[in-house]
Write an enzyme that holds these catalytic residues in place. Structure first.
Site, PDB file in Angstrom:
ATOM      1  N   ASP A  15       1.125  -0.831   0.202  1.00 44.88           N
ATOM      2  CA  ASP A  15      -0.553  -0.334   0.401  1.00 44.88           C
ATOM      3  C   ASP A  15       1.041   1.592   0.146  1.00 44.88           C
ATOM      4  OD1 ASP A  15      -1.857  -2.421   0.318  1.00 44.88           O
ATOM      5  OD2 ASP A  15      -2.885  -0.911   2.106  1.00 44.88           O
ATOM      6  N   ARG A  95      -0.365   5.736  16.915  1.00 42.67           N
ATOM      7  CA  ARG A  95      -0.422   5.857  15.999  1.00 42.67           C
ATOM      8  C   ARG A  95       0.143   7.914  16.364  1.00 42.67           C
ATOM      9  NH1 ARG A  95       0.779   2.205  13.499  1.00 42.67           N
ATOM     10  NH2 ARG A  95      -1.343   1.091  12.211  1.00 42.67           N
ATOM     11  N   ASP A 124      -7.251   4.837  12.135  1.00 41.12           N
ATOM     12  CA  ASP A 124      -5.989   5.798  12.262  1.00 41.12           C
ATOM     13  C   ASP A 124      -6.116   6.971  11.165  1.00 41.12           C
ATOM     14  OD1 ASP A 124      -4.988   3.647  13.017  1.00 41.12           O
ATOM     15  OD2 ASP A 124      -4.500   2.287  11.707  1.00 41.12           O
ATOM     16  N   SER A 176      -4.681  -8.858   7.998  1.00 42.19           N
ATOM     17  CA  SER A 176      -3.857  -7.450   7.622  1.00 42.19           C
ATOM     18  C   SER A 176      -3.810  -8.132   9.462  1.00 42.19           C
ATOM     19  CB  SER A 176      -4.388  -6.156   7.348  1.00 42.19           C
ATOM     20  OG  SER A 176      -5.292  -5.955   8.672  1.00 42.19           O
TER      21      SER A 176
END
Length: 399
Positions: A15, A95, A124, A176
């Site tokens: 990605d 994050r 996110d 994932s």
């Protein structure tokens, strides 16, 4: 408005590799690929090489492990943060730190834009962008997943092949994952059906409880003002301490979680987590508080935990209300000093002993044997006063 330079949060996966090339093509400006080392197992030389080969002007890899544990994990665990009664916030805590470093790099490198690889359905994107705006609202935010037409894995692969970006030839994982020093998470793919049990070979940090040792492991954790500082009497730095707890918890099958949670954007999502060290740490910390915190302080602090945890989950780490709550949480920790002994056994983390110089527990008051400090007859008046409103209501009903 033109963009002169972009800093991309880059992992080296399909990605973000596609995003890196897409940004350079779409905006016609230099792109810096930035990766944060927060404890995930990664070949950083390979990440750097791939980023440069894909067209990055520069690849910056920041070692944020110490800061992550010291300034994000430990403060959250001083507050006993937990989302919806189960999730220990491993991704949520990482994050804002990743975003903070990204903003720092943007300023240092003269970039006027930042970008990330988060999709338009998840949490996110919110966590990254709220952090960007709180730290430097002048930066332009580019979220490719919300504006491009590469909206399937097949299109990503086709784009990658067209631009000579290596595509993994191994079978795609049916989920994932995201890993750091606090946890690893799994979602998507075969886990999207909440009835499906995760495959045992999916787990990376923990053995199954069935395969854990038949003999329990005993450990002791020392705390100073709510922060862990030592294991079995050995003082350790933040990273070494978390790593050791992860190893101990993983070997004993501790820290697995399978839950359906409520995302901030409004949908429910099934996630599977491994948080071995964090599970041990939270159990030990809460147990030490039982002897070191005043009852009413504990009640008030616990009433704030859901709100505090929700702020972290939703991405408001850099908000004024978060700063207020963190000061409150830390102020409650001044007496949380001492040692907790735990038994680790087949997926269970059981506190079996605790001691503190600040202990409010008094054996002379609590004993069932004869004592000279508590007059049991005093309880009669105490009970009658507390029952007064109940007695009045009962009299009304009996009329």
């Amino acid at each position: 408005m033109s963009t002169n330079k972009i800093v991309l949060a880059y992992s080296g996966g399909l990605d973000t590799s596609v995003i890196l090339k897409w940004l350079a093509n779409e905006y016609g400006c230099p792109v810096i690929a930035y990766s944060a080392d927060i404890g995930q197992k990664e070949d950083w030389d390979a990440v750097r090489a791939k980023g440069l080969a894909t067209g990055a002007e520069k690849v910056i890899i920041s070692d944020l492990r110490e800061e992550f544990v010291r300034d994000y994990i430990f403060p959250a665990f001083r507050a006993n943060a937990i989302y919806e009664g189960a999730y220990l916030l491993g991704t949520s805590l990482a994050r804002p730190l990743i975003a903070k470093e990204q903003v720092r790099i943007a300023i240092a490198e003269g970039a006027d834009a930042v970008s990330h690889g988060a999709t338009g359905k998840g949490n996110d994107q919110v966590r990254f962008e709220l952090s960007y705006m709180a730290l430097n609202p002048k930066l332009t935010i580019i979220a490719p997943w919300r504006i491009w037409d590469l909206n399937s894995r097949q299109k990503l692969v086709e784009f990658a092949k067209a631009h000579n970006i290596p595509v993994p030839v191994t079978k795609k994982n049916p989920y994932s994952s995201d890993e750091n020093l606090l946890h690893i998470s799994f979602e998507g793919g075969i886990l999207e059906d909440p009835w499906n049990e995760p495959d045992e070979d999916m787990f990376k940090l923990t053995v199954s409880p069935e395969k854990a040792p038949d003999t329990p492991t005993y450990i002791e954790i020392d705390f100073e003002q709510g922060t862990p500082v030592a294991i079995d009497g050995e003082r350790l730095g933040p990273v070494a301490l978390m790593s050791k707890l992860n190893s101990l918890g993983g070997a004993n099958g501790i820290g697995r979680l399978d839950m359906v949670e409520n995302r901030f954007v409004g949908m429910k999502s099934r996630g599977v987590y491994e948080t071995p060290g964090g599970t041990i740490l939270r159990a030990a910390h809460r147990d030490l508080e039982t002897i070191t915190l005043d009852r009413e302080v504990l009640n008030i602090r616990d009433s704030l935990v859901p709100r505090y945890s929700q702020l972290i989950y939703n991405g408001f780490w850099f908000s004024p209300e978060m700063r207020l709550l963190q000061r409150t949480m830390d102020d409650a920790q001044t007496t949380v000093n001492g040692t907790v002994r735990l038994k680790l056994y087949k997926g269970n983390c059981i506190p079996v002993g605790r001691k503190s110089a600040n202990s409010l527990y008094s054996e002379s008051f609590a004993t069932f044997e004869e004592d000279e400090v508590y007059n049991q007859a005093d309880a009669t008046g105490f009970i009658r006063l507390n029952a007064l409103r109940l007695r009045i209501q009962a009299h009304q009903r009996m009329k």
